[in-house]
Design an enzyme around this catalytic site. Sequence first.
Site, short mmCIF file in Angstrom:
data_model
loop_
_atom_site.label_atom_id
_atom_site.label_comp_id
_atom_site.label_asym_id
_atom_site.label_seq_id
_atom_site.Cartn_x
_atom_site.Cartn_y
_atom_site.Cartn_z
N ARG A 77 20.36 37.67 29.80
CA ARG A 77 21.39 38.18 28.87
C ARG A 77 22.26 37.06 28.32
O ARG A 77 22.67 37.08 27.16
CB ARG A 77 22.24 39.24 29.57
CG ARG A 77 21.44 40.53 29.73
CD ARG A 77 22.23 41.60 30.43
NE ARG A 77 23.47 41.89 29.77
CZ ARG A 77 24.56 42.38 30.40
NH1 ARG A 77 24.53 42.60 31.70
NH2 ARG A 77 25.64 42.65 29.74
N HIS A 126 35.93 44.31 32.03
CA HIS A 126 34.72 44.26 32.87
C HIS A 126 34.23 42.84 33.13
O HIS A 126 33.08 42.66 33.52
CB HIS A 126 33.61 45.12 32.23
CG HIS A 126 33.95 46.59 32.22
ND1 HIS A 126 33.34 47.50 31.39
CD2 HIS A 126 34.85 47.30 32.96
CE1 HIS A 126 33.85 48.71 31.60
NE2 HIS A 126 34.77 48.61 32.54
N CYS A 165 32.40 27.06 49.34
CA CYS A 165 32.60 27.63 50.69
C CYS A 165 31.28 27.98 51.37
O CYS A 165 31.27 28.38 52.53
CB CYS A 165 33.51 28.86 50.63
SG CYS A 165 32.65 30.38 50.15
N SER A 204 30.86 54.43 24.21
CA SER A 204 30.39 55.79 24.51
C SER A 204 31.46 56.59 25.24
O SER A 204 31.29 57.79 25.45
CB SER A 204 29.10 55.74 25.35
OG SER A 204 29.35 55.05 26.56
#
Length: 257
Positions: A77, A126, A165, A204
């Site tokens: 993507r 998001h 880490c 949507s």
Amino acid sequence: MREDAVIDAHALDWLAERLRSAGAVTAMTGAGISAESGVPTFRGTDGLWRTYSASDLATPEAFARDPRLVWDWYRWRQGIIGRAQPNPGHLALARLQSRLPGFRLITQNVDGLHQRAGCRDVVELHGNIWRARCARGCGVLADQSGNAPGAAASDQGDRLPVCPCGALLRPDIVWFGEALDRDQLDLAVRSASACAVFLAIGTSALVYPAAGLPLVAGRAGAVVVEVNLEDTPLTPHAGLVLRGSAAEVLPALEARL
Ligand code: BJW
Ligand code: ZN
């Protein structure tokens, strides 16, 4: 068809007047605004969820089970989004922001195209596909494809990106079942509660808590305007429906300001 569902000069003129007199305007975008840049939406005929399973790719459980599968999907993507350009809808929103002092943009999109179009202070509900963060939660954030200072580069051979880490890095995306960033969500709720006009563009209106924001705005007295190719669960709650493509409707609106 509802009378107000036709994009006509009258509706756009009416809305432009409301925008001019509004002290605060909030817009929230979804995947539909980037569709004409060639970025696939999630639902609908060509949506990602038609081909790919959200539970295999967009949940913390999926990442724990198969981090390589999840990273491969996000890198695919990133390739699509990296080749995409902001379209006239993104550009019109950036111009609206520069012309309306109280304008705030909230996006559910992770593609960064609003920022590339020149929008400032975008609330990203998001996350962002160009950031990665520590999967264990130590706080490390890495830009682009997972290259934090001290972190192993994500594109080194076949290796998965690793946090200093020792844990894996993961895409800085909000997956299903995960809480949204508290500061971004607070800012979004405050912007929805305080605006005179709320524009819901190319979404949507199915995924919460984002889908609740236009309802919050409407209850607080804002005019809620939906810009979409199709009806959504928000349509009955919208005061004005502009049925059409964001890349056509938004420049036509901005031209009337
Ligand atoms: C055009 C156009 C053009 C096309 N012009 N228009 C019931 C059951 C199960 C779960 C839930 C439930 N009720 C609520 C939930 C929770 C869940 C949820 O809402 N699920 C629903 C699906 C039912 N929500 C969550 O899990 C959220 N977290 C949460 O609630 O946390 C609670 C919590 C609190 C405290 C501790 C712990 C937890 C998180 C949601 C995260 C959503 N993430 C995703 C992406 C991840 C993958 C990724 O990007 O890599 O975000 S899902 C996906 O949907 C993505 C989008 O941002 C989001 C919204 O989609 P969007 O943008 O609306 O796109 P589409 O494709 O759906 O629609 C496109 C629209 O554009 C269409 O209407 C077209 O018509 C239109 N269009 N071209 C104008 N040219
Ligand atoms: Zn870490």
